[in-house]
Design an enzyme around this catalytic site. Sequence first.
Site, short mmCIF file in Angstrom:
data_model
loop_
_atom_site.label_atom_id
_atom_site.label_comp_id
_atom_site.label_asym_id
_atom_site.label_seq_id
_atom_site.Cartn_x
_atom_site.Cartn_y
_atom_site.Cartn_z
N ASN A 157 114.18 -11.30 -31.74
CA ASN A 157 112.82 -11.61 -32.16
C ASN A 157 112.82 -12.38 -33.48
O ASN A 157 113.72 -12.18 -34.30
CB ASN A 157 112.01 -10.31 -32.33
N CYS A 179 112.21 -9.46 -22.46
CA CYS A 179 111.48 -8.44 -23.23
C CYS A 179 111.01 -7.36 -22.25
O CYS A 179 110.52 -7.67 -21.17
CB CYS A 179 110.28 -9.07 -23.93
N HIS A 180 111.15 -6.11 -22.66
CA HIS A 180 110.81 -5.00 -21.75
C HIS A 180 109.40 -4.46 -21.95
O HIS A 180 109.07 -3.42 -21.37
CB HIS A 180 111.84 -3.86 -21.90
N HIS A 216 105.04 -10.43 -26.55
CA HIS A 216 104.42 -9.33 -27.29
C HIS A 216 102.89 -9.42 -27.32
O HIS A 216 102.23 -8.59 -27.94
CB HIS A 216 104.97 -9.22 -28.73
#
Length: 464
Positions: A157, A179-180, A216
């Site tokens: 990130n 990304c999880h 995000h």
Amino acid sequence: MKHENGKVSGIKIAYVGGGSRGWAWGLMSDLISCDDISGEVYLYDIDKSAADANEIIGNKYNQMPEAKSHWQYKAVATAKEALQGADFVIISILPGTFDEMESDVHEPEKYGIYQSVGDTAGPGGIVRAMRTVPMFEEIAENIKAYCPDAWVINYTNPMTLCVRTLYRVFPEIHAFGCCHEVFGTQKLLAKILKDTMGYDDIPRNEIKVNPIGVNHFTWLTSASYNGMDLFPIYKEYVDSHPEGYYSEGPVDKNWMNNSFSSTEKVKMDLFKRFGYIAAAGDRHLAEFCEGKWYLESPERVAEMHFGLTPVSWRKADLEKRLEKSRGYVSGELPLKMRNTGEEGVIQMRAILGLCDFVTNVNVPNVGQIPNLPLGAVVESNARFCSGSVTPVMAGNIPTAILPLIGRACAQQEALNTAIANRDLEAIFNVFVNDPLVTCSESDARKLFNKMCENTKKYLSSYGL
């Protein structure tokens, strides 16, 4: 590489940041869980001793009775040794140290600006990007020189800026960011189905979703299970659970004691406002919204049932992980097989032609989200199959949430250009326009200058 009898051997993986205490161990466990791939993992890290420790740990994983494949780990001193001829490159680095991150997260608090993570959006995410982008420029140049045909998987990130930089420096690169966060929302929807309809043990990947947005700050425009639309079920649940999601017992009001806890109250509040499911965790979602919505004060954060993650926690956790590393190396601690839930190894298997599947990734927009700029790095589904990663058409971002996502995307594009040009004034313009920067422009200038001063060790290319 050698393909034979439905298996691929002789794979070379280069791990940039191979001294990782956490991500690397998860990768090791995931790799030996697969019986159809094998090869070598070259570990490169600016902290060579950390890579040396992971060489020992990685090779110990091969000795576990559960191991289904063999991987040879080797720590190397140069990026060239790691990357030369690599088939896959994994990037998982910390840009700077937690001392710099401490400034990213906590310096703004002196001006009443609170951040729950501080690694993607807000003033912390911007200054972190200033440190990270020059590192990724060098990584991209090295990949171009030593393994231009490799597939590159980024976990670092700020995700969007990292992937954007790889493509800016080396446009022909085969790179994507993982990304999880969306996985957590799939799991939440599975839990709600269990609570409301009695469905037990639904694997999260059976919750079919259409993610759309930027990393995000990803949203779902559709979600279904076995053809059943989950939006009405989610709406009914949100309406009847004003405190958010929790499975049992009273809601813990003392959220600051566990800064990763959340009842998904931010996510659910955003659904009430806009009618779409925000698909990241509350700590990330809050940082993309207006500063007064969820991060006005620690009291407001507690009211919304999530937490501010202090860097002191990260430092303490690092000490624990360092101790664990020493235990693994010495043999005092036994290694454990664990399913990380990450998809990097599955993605590699799909690219090698051993399976195919669809999942969310961060790649440049080639039209999968028509009303965001072409070339901007966006998050949506992509199909993985032999030799290709192809974005799935996600469609336009709905009008209700386009102003939120469009602003975030535009800010990231402006920051990408400003950092590429090492233009401090242009970077400040992005900084002062961030929705979390609620102080006056003069105070924002003081804060920006102080944050740059605190991390200037990593900002020499900006003339600081």
